[in-house]
Design a protein around this motif. Structure first.
Motif, PDB file in Angstrom:
ATOM      1  N   SER A   1      14.945 -50.275 -16.184  1.00 17.99           N
ATOM      2  CA  SER A   1      16.028 -49.869 -17.080  1.00 17.99           C
ATOM      3  C   SER A   1      16.690 -48.560 -16.647  1.00 17.99           C
ATOM      4  O   SER A   1      17.661 -48.130 -17.247  1.00 17.99           O
ATOM      5  CB  SER A   1      15.492 -49.699 -18.499  1.00 17.99           C
ATOM      6  OG  SER A   1      14.461 -48.737 -18.523  1.00 17.99           O
ATOM      7  N   SER A   2      16.167 -47.964 -15.596  1.00 18.28           N
ATOM      8  CA  SER A   2      16.686 -46.665 -15.157  1.00 18.28           C
ATOM      9  C   SER A   2      18.048 -46.776 -14.499  1.00 18.28           C
ATOM     10  O   SER A   2      18.440 -47.836 -14.000  1.00 18.28           O
ATOM     11  CB  SER A   2      15.706 -46.016 -14.170  1.00 18.28           C
ATOM     12  OG  SER A   2      14.474 -45.733 -14.790  1.00 18.28           O
ATOM     13  N   VAL A   3      18.713 -45.661 -14.512  1.00 19.51           N
ATOM     14  CA  VAL A   3      19.990 -45.517 -13.820  1.00 19.51           C
ATOM     15  C   VAL A   3      19.843 -44.341 -12.858  1.00 19.51           C
ATOM     16  O   VAL A   3      19.292 -43.290 -13.217  1.00 19.51           O
ATOM     17  CB  VAL A   3      21.129 -45.239 -14.811  1.00 19.51           C
ATOM     18  CG1 VAL A   3      22.432 -44.978 -14.064  1.00 19.51           C
ATOM     19  CG2 VAL A   3      21.284 -46.404 -15.773  1.00 19.51           C
ATOM     20  N   MET A   4      20.308 -44.527 -11.650  1.00 23.06           N
ATOM     21  CA  MET A   4      20.265 -43.461 -10.657  1.00 23.06           C
ATOM     22  C   MET A   4      21.676 -42.995 -10.361  1.00 23.06           C
ATOM     23  O   MET A   4      22.604 -43.822 -10.295  1.00 23.06           O
ATOM     24  CB  MET A   4      19.599 -43.957  -9.378  1.00 23.06           C
ATOM     25  CG  MET A   4      18.189 -44.455  -9.573  1.00 23.06           C
ATOM     26  SD  MET A   4      17.050 -43.158 -10.056  1.00 23.06           S
ATOM     27  CE  MET A   4      17.010 -42.178  -8.552  1.00 23.06           C
ATOM     28  N   GLY A   5      21.829 -41.701 -10.184  1.00 20.39           N
ATOM     29  CA  GLY A   5      23.160 -41.174  -9.960  1.00 20.39           C
ATOM     30  C   GLY A   5      23.205 -40.089  -8.903  1.00 20.39           C
ATOM     31  O   GLY A   5      22.178 -39.505  -8.535  1.00 20.39           O
ATOM     32  N   TRP A   6      24.402 -39.839  -8.425  1.00 20.16           N
ATOM     33  CA  TRP A   6      24.669 -38.738  -7.494  1.00 20.16           C
ATOM     34  C   TRP A   6      25.648 -37.784  -8.150  1.00 20.16           C
ATOM     35  O   TRP A   6      26.643 -38.211  -8.751  1.00 20.16           O
ATOM     36  CB  TRP A   6      25.274 -39.252  -6.189  1.00 20.16           C
ATOM     37  CG  TRP A   6      24.303 -39.889  -5.261  1.00 20.16           C
ATOM     38  CD1 TRP A   6      24.110 -41.229  -5.063  1.00 20.16           C
ATOM     39  CD2 TRP A   6      23.394 -39.222  -4.368  1.00 20.16           C
ATOM     40  NE1 TRP A   6      23.136 -41.442  -4.117  1.00 20.16           N
ATOM     41  CE2 TRP A   6      22.685 -40.214  -3.671  1.00 20.16           C
ATOM     42  CE3 TRP A   6      23.108 -37.886  -4.093  1.00 20.16           C
ATOM     43  CZ2 TRP A   6      21.702 -39.914  -2.720  1.00 20.16           C
ATOM     44  CZ3 TRP A   6      22.138 -37.584  -3.152  1.00 20.16           C
ATOM     45  CH2 TRP A   6      21.448 -38.583  -2.476  1.00 20.16           C
ATOM     46  N   PHE A   7      25.366 -36.521  -7.999  1.00 20.08           N
ATOM     47  CA  PHE A   7      26.223 -35.452  -8.495  1.00 20.08           C
ATOM     48  C   PHE A   7      26.397 -34.427  -7.380  1.00 20.08           C
ATOM     49  O   PHE A   7      25.648 -34.415  -6.408  1.00 20.08           O
ATOM     50  CB  PHE A   7      25.569 -34.760  -9.701  1.00 20.08           C
ATOM     51  CG  PHE A   7      25.485 -35.613 -10.928  1.00 20.08           C
ATOM     52  CD1 PHE A   7      24.539 -36.619 -11.049  1.00 20.08           C
ATOM     53  CD2 PHE A   7      26.350 -35.404 -11.992  1.00 20.08           C
ATOM     54  CE1 PHE A   7      24.460 -37.407 -12.181  1.00 20.08           C
ATOM     55  CE2 PHE A   7      26.274 -36.174 -13.138  1.00 20.08           C
ATOM     56  CZ  PHE A   7      25.327 -37.174 -13.230  1.00 20.08           C
TER      57      PHE A   7
ATOM     58  N   ILE B   1      27.649 -45.975  -3.428  1.00 14.94           N
ATOM     59  CA  ILE B   1      26.264 -45.781  -3.845  1.00 14.94           C
ATOM     60  C   ILE B   1      25.515 -47.093  -3.654  1.00 14.94           C
ATOM     61  O   ILE B   1      26.058 -48.176  -3.891  1.00 14.94           O
ATOM     62  CB  ILE B   1      26.173 -45.300  -5.312  1.00 14.94           C
ATOM     63  CG1 ILE B   1      24.738 -44.892  -5.654  1.00 14.94           C
ATOM     64  CG2 ILE B   1      26.709 -46.340  -6.265  1.00 14.94           C
ATOM     65  CD1 ILE B   1      24.624 -44.213  -7.021  1.00 14.94           C
ATOM     66  N   SER B   2      24.292 -46.988  -3.195  1.00 17.52           N
ATOM     67  CA  SER B   2      23.471 -48.182  -3.010  1.00 17.52           C
ATOM     68  C   SER B   2      22.007 -47.804  -3.158  1.00 17.52           C
ATOM     69  O   SER B   2      21.682 -46.617  -3.288  1.00 17.52           O
ATOM     70  CB  SER B   2      23.724 -48.822  -1.641  1.00 17.52           C
ATOM     71  OG  SER B   2      23.353 -47.944  -0.608  1.00 17.52           O
ATOM     72  N   LYS B   3      21.147 -48.794  -3.115  1.00 20.48           N
ATOM     73  CA  LYS B   3      19.720 -48.535  -3.318  1.00 20.48           C
ATOM     74  C   LYS B   3      18.883 -49.536  -2.571  1.00 20.48           C
ATOM     75  O   LYS B   3      19.351 -50.618  -2.236  1.00 20.48           O
ATOM     76  CB  LYS B   3      19.398 -48.593  -4.822  1.00 20.48           C
ATOM     77  CG  LYS B   3      19.749 -49.944  -5.444  1.00 20.48           C
ATOM     78  CD  LYS B   3      19.521 -49.946  -6.926  1.00 20.48           C
ATOM     79  CE  LYS B   3      19.996 -51.245  -7.551  1.00 20.48           C
ATOM     80  NZ  LYS B   3      19.241 -52.423  -7.076  1.00 20.48           N
TER      81      LYS B   3
ATOM     82  N   TYR C   1      20.984 -44.218  -1.995  1.00 18.08           N
ATOM     83  CA  TYR C   1      21.852 -43.768  -0.918  1.00 18.08           C
ATOM     84  C   TYR C   1      23.236 -43.429  -1.442  1.00 18.08           C
ATOM     85  O   TYR C   1      23.680 -43.950  -2.478  1.00 18.08           O
ATOM     86  CB  TYR C   1      22.005 -44.859   0.156  1.00 18.08           C
ATOM     87  CG  TYR C   1      20.706 -45.300   0.775  1.00 18.08           C
ATOM     88  CD1 TYR C   1      20.099 -46.489   0.374  1.00 18.08           C
ATOM     89  CD2 TYR C   1      20.093 -44.532   1.757  1.00 18.08           C
ATOM     90  CE1 TYR C   1      18.907 -46.907   0.939  1.00 18.08           C
ATOM     91  CE2 TYR C   1      18.897 -44.936   2.325  1.00 18.08           C
ATOM     92  CZ  TYR C   1      18.312 -46.125   1.911  1.00 18.08           C
ATOM     93  OH  TYR C   1      17.117 -46.519   2.472  1.00 18.08           O
ATOM     94  N   LEU C   2      23.914 -42.562  -0.682  1.00 16.38           N
ATOM     95  CA  LEU C   2      25.319 -42.303  -0.928  1.00 16.38           C
ATOM     96  C   LEU C   2      26.000 -42.260   0.430  1.00 16.38           C
ATOM     97  O   LEU C   2      25.804 -41.330   1.205  1.00 16.38           O
ATOM     98  CB  LEU C   2      25.541 -40.984  -1.677  1.00 16.38           C
ATOM     99  CG  LEU C   2      26.994 -40.724  -2.051  1.00 16.38           C
ATOM    100  CD1 LEU C   2      27.441 -41.732  -3.127  1.00 16.38           C
ATOM    101  CD2 LEU C   2      27.187 -39.297  -2.566  1.00 16.38           C
TER     102      LEU C   2
END
Length: 121
Positions: free
Chosen positions: A30-36, A69-71, A79-80
């Motif tokens: 259920s997690s969300v991963m992000g880049w900032f 963005i990918s995983k 990844y970014l």
């Protein structure tokens, strides 16, 4: 969960760069991963997010079409991929984990250390 971003460096305008973020510990589906990113003197800026269990992605308008963005779920890695880098992309880039599919930094409660990206002319 601990997050470690890497892959930053000094590049020229127009170059490409791929950042990685390795997560130690379990990432729930259920997690969300992000880049900032955060540039000197500026607030932290959302770039992109992806659902861990699906391929749904969310992008900031400022990077849409240039960043992807990918995983890799098996490697617990985010990844970014960044293309056509500009001077204004210079910042510290951080990965984060949250539970909301969101662009708001407050919805992310685990943060990596960050990696410096410097774009020169």
């Amino acid at each position: 969960v601990q997050l470690q971003a890497s892959g930053g460096g000094l590049v020229q305008a127009g170059d490409s760069l791929r950042l990685s973020c390795v997560a130690s510990g379990r990432i729930f589906s259920s997690s969300v991963m992000g880049w900032f990113r955060q540039a000197p003197g500026k607030e932290r800026e959302f770039l992109a997010a992806i659902r861990w269990s699906r391929d749904s992605t969310l992008y900031a308008d400022s990077v849409k079409g240039r960043f992807t963005i990918s995983k890799d779920n098996r490697k617990n890695t985010l990844y970014l991929q960044m293309h056509s880098l500009k001077l204004e992309d210079t910042a510290i880039y951080s990965c984060a984990k949250g539970s909301q599919y969101s662009s708001r930094r407050y919805d992310y409660n685990f943060w990596g250390q960050g990696t410096q990206v410097t774009v020169s002319s």
